[in-house]
Design an enzyme around this catalytic site. Sequence first.
Site, PDB file in Angstrom:
ATOM      1  N   ASP A 247       3.109  12.698  -5.816  1.00 50.21           N
ATOM      2  CA  ASP A 247       4.552  12.578  -6.060  1.00 50.21           C
ATOM      3  C   ASP A 247       4.951  13.714  -7.008  1.00 50.21           C
ATOM      4  O   ASP A 247       5.157  14.845  -6.564  1.00 50.21           O
ATOM      5  CB  ASP A 247       4.820  11.178  -6.631  1.00 50.21           C
ATOM      6  CG  ASP A 247       6.296  10.849  -6.749  1.00 50.21           C
ATOM      7  OD1 ASP A 247       7.121  11.748  -6.546  1.00 50.21           O
ATOM      8  OD2 ASP A 247       6.628   9.692  -7.054  1.00 50.21           O
TER       9      ASP A 247
ATOM     10  N   PHE B 203      10.946   3.906  -1.421  1.00 51.25           N
ATOM     11  CA  PHE B 203       9.973   3.012  -2.045  1.00 51.25           C
ATOM     12  C   PHE B 203       9.011   2.537  -0.972  1.00 51.25           C
ATOM     13  O   PHE B 203       9.289   1.596  -0.239  1.00 51.25           O
ATOM     14  CB  PHE B 203      10.680   1.827  -2.710  1.00 51.25           C
ATOM     15  CG  PHE B 203       9.882   1.270  -3.854  1.00 51.25           C
ATOM     16  CD1 PHE B 203       8.519   1.047  -3.729  1.00 51.25           C
ATOM     17  CD2 PHE B 203      10.486   0.999  -5.066  1.00 51.25           C
ATOM     18  CE1 PHE B 203       7.759   0.556  -4.780  1.00 51.25           C
ATOM     19  CE2 PHE B 203       9.751   0.502  -6.139  1.00 51.25           C
ATOM     20  CZ  PHE B 203       8.381   0.280  -5.991  1.00 51.25           C
TER      21      PHE B 203
ATOM     22  N   ASP C  89      -3.949   8.859  -2.678  1.00 47.42           N
ATOM     23  CA  ASP C  89      -3.116   8.216  -1.665  1.00 47.42           C
ATOM     24  C   ASP C  89      -1.755   8.892  -1.563  1.00 47.42           C
ATOM     25  O   ASP C  89      -1.238   9.089  -0.472  1.00 47.42           O
ATOM     26  CB  ASP C  89      -2.956   6.714  -1.945  1.00 47.42           C
ATOM     27  CG  ASP C  89      -2.590   6.420  -3.388  1.00 47.42           C
ATOM     28  OD1 ASP C  89      -2.570   7.359  -4.206  1.00 47.42           O
ATOM     29  OD2 ASP C  89      -2.317   5.261  -3.699  1.00 47.42           O
TER      30      ASP C  89
HETATM   31  C1  PRP Z   1       0.085   6.542  -8.012  1.00 49.50           C
HETATM   32  C2  PRP Z   1      -0.781   7.334  -7.057  1.00 49.50           C
HETATM   33  C3  PRP Z   1      -1.098   8.574  -7.839  1.00 49.50           C
HETATM   34  C4  PRP Z   1       0.111   8.755  -8.705  1.00 49.50           C
HETATM   35  C5  PRP Z   1       0.955   9.817  -8.102  1.00 49.50           C
HETATM   36  O1  PRP Z   1      -0.745   5.837  -8.856  1.00 49.50           O
HETATM   37  O2  PRP Z   1      -1.945   6.632  -6.683  1.00 49.50           O
HETATM   38  O3  PRP Z   1      -2.248   8.415  -8.637  1.00 49.50           O
HETATM   39  O4  PRP Z   1       0.838   7.518  -8.709  1.00 49.50           O
HETATM   40  O5  PRP Z   1       2.053  10.071  -8.905  1.00 49.50           O
HETATM   41  P1  PRP Z   1       2.355  11.505  -9.514  1.00 49.50           P
HETATM   42  O6  PRP Z   1       2.013  12.527  -8.470  1.00 49.50           O
HETATM   43  O7  PRP Z   1       3.830  11.428  -9.796  1.00 49.50           O
HETATM   44  O8  PRP Z   1       1.532  11.683 -10.765  1.00 49.50           O
HETATM   45  P2  PRP Z   1      -0.237   4.651  -9.793  1.00 49.50           P
HETATM   46  O9  PRP Z   1      -0.023   5.199 -11.183  1.00 49.50           O
HETATM   47  O10 PRP Z   1       0.916   3.935  -9.160  1.00 49.50           O
HETATM   48  O11 PRP Z   1      -1.520   3.715  -9.874  1.00 49.50           O
HETATM   49  P3  PRP Z   1      -2.333   3.021  -8.682  1.00 49.50           P
HETATM   50  O12 PRP Z   1      -3.153   4.085  -8.007  1.00 49.50           O
HETATM   51  O13 PRP Z   1      -3.182   1.999  -9.372  1.00 49.50           O
HETATM   52  O14 PRP Z   1      -1.330   2.385  -7.734  1.00 49.50           O
END
Ligand code: PRP
Length: 183
Positions: free
Chosen positions: A106, A156, A103
């Site tokens: 980051d 956010f 999704d």
């Molecule tokens: C979010 C998103 C990615 C990750 C991206 O997941 O879905 O997996 O963060 O961040 P990064 O590029 O900095 O590693 P999250 O850990 O919030 O879990 P979720 O998918 O359950 O919301």
Amino acid sequence: MAEQLHPDIESVILSEEDINQIVSRLGREISEDYVDKNPLIVTVLRGAFVFTADLVRAITVPCTVDFMAVSSYGTGVKSSGVVRIVKDLDTQIEGRHVIIAEDILDSGLTLSYLMKLLEARHPASIRICAFSVKDVPGKKPAVAATYVGTHVPDAFIVGYGLDYAEHYRNLPYVGVLKPEVYS
Ligand code: PRP
């Protein structure tokens, strides 16, 4: 019909229509690139489940879907880059063409770790399809996505699978959360 904006949302940055256009394009690109390749779409739970559900319906070539759940070690607020597998794939990926659907990209640390882990299983190929990539001035994600839906600002944001404390994943648009909700 006018869309009722959730009271916790400051502004919408991607409407349902924007999202439809983005996902249709990604589906077309993948369908062109994966003719006769039967790709395996890997969803990283939980955030990517909404995007994946739309993406696979925009893909017109045969494909299969599997799910992984990972949890970040550390504070849970920022990616630490080391992830624990909470649920592994049920599919053997050796020799398969794998597309990881995410999704949001980051820091890219989650996917960088995951890519290494999956590459060790000898897939025929492995690529990332990110619905969104967060633009953080002066920073580049640790991995690059082959398929990029859109870029989003360093704010956010929630909705379309993205959460704050597990809420707002069900919003059909992507919006900026009001600061008073999380501060
Ligand atoms: C979010 C998103 C990615 C990750 C991206 O997941 O879905 O997996 O963060 O961040 P990064 O590029 O900095 O590693 P999250 O850990 O919030 O879990 P979720 O998918 O359950 O919301």
